[in-house]
Design a protein around this motif. Structure first.
Motif, short mmCIF file in Angstrom:
data_model
loop_
_atom_site.label_atom_id
_atom_site.label_comp_id
_atom_site.label_asym_id
_atom_site.label_seq_id
_atom_site.Cartn_x
_atom_site.Cartn_y
_atom_site.Cartn_z
N ARG A 91 0.84 -1.20 0.00
CA ARG A 91 0.00 0.00 0.00
C ARG A 91 0.88 1.26 0.00
N ALA A 95 1.30 3.96 -3.12
CA ALA A 95 0.91 5.35 -2.90
C ALA A 95 2.06 6.33 -3.13
N ASP A 116 -6.59 -1.91 -1.83
CA ASP A 116 -6.49 -0.46 -2.00
C ASP A 116 -5.27 -0.02 -2.81
N ASP A 119 -5.96 1.63 -6.28
CA ASP A 119 -6.55 2.97 -6.16
C ASP A 119 -5.50 4.00 -5.76
N LEU A 120 -4.62 3.63 -4.86
CA LEU A 120 -3.56 4.54 -4.43
C LEU A 120 -2.59 4.83 -5.57
N ARG A 123 -3.67 7.33 -8.37
CA ARG A 123 -3.59 8.77 -8.07
C ARG A 123 -2.45 9.43 -8.84
#
Length: 140
Positions: A91, A95, A116, A119-120, A123
């Motif tokens: 994660r 990110a 997740d 999705d991170l 970005r």
């Protein structure tokens, strides 16, 4: 010996291998090692000294720091030395704007999956990290 431990972190952060060696030799507590194991100091000898005293928990904590700063080489080194490949590390790496795909791939190769992470990573746009996550079945 708490004051020696604080000095251990300072010596690690500044890359002072002589002081680091002296502190370890004089009994500085090595159960609370710097989170990055000195990897951000640029002092390879310091890292080697700290890694000798590290356990798998310290390696895992350092893996998450390396993931945050996008240091794929350090991530692989830590994984090879016993860091646990965790969902949290994936994660964090996903990110991070700085994370090269190699670090993320090292975690994916060890079977880590985290819902997740894609999705991170998205970005930052459609990056090689996004492609690697999708290749392993990650969905938006």
């Amino acid at each position: 010996m708490a004051s020696l431990s604080a000095l251990l972190t300072l010596a690690s952060d500044t890359g002072d291998k002589s002081l680091l060696r002296l502190l370890i030799d004089r009994g500085a507590e090595t159960t609370a090692l710097p989170a990055d194991l000195g990897m951000r100091s640029g002092c390879a000898d310091c890292v080697d000294l700290l890694m000798r005293s590290a356990n798998s928990q310290a390696f895992t904590r350092a893996l998450e720091v390396a993931a945050r700063y996008g240091d794929s080489v350090a991530m692989r080194r830590l994984l090879d030395r016993g860091a646990e490949s965790t969902e949290n590390a994936l994660r964090i790496a996903a990110a991070s704007e700085a994370a090269p795909v190699e670090g993320v791939q090292s975690l994916l190769d060890r079977g880590v999956r985290q819902d997740d992470a894609l999705d991170l990573a998205l970005r930052h746009g459609y990056t090689p990290v996004v492609a690697a996550l999708r290749k392993t079945g990650a969905k938006e």
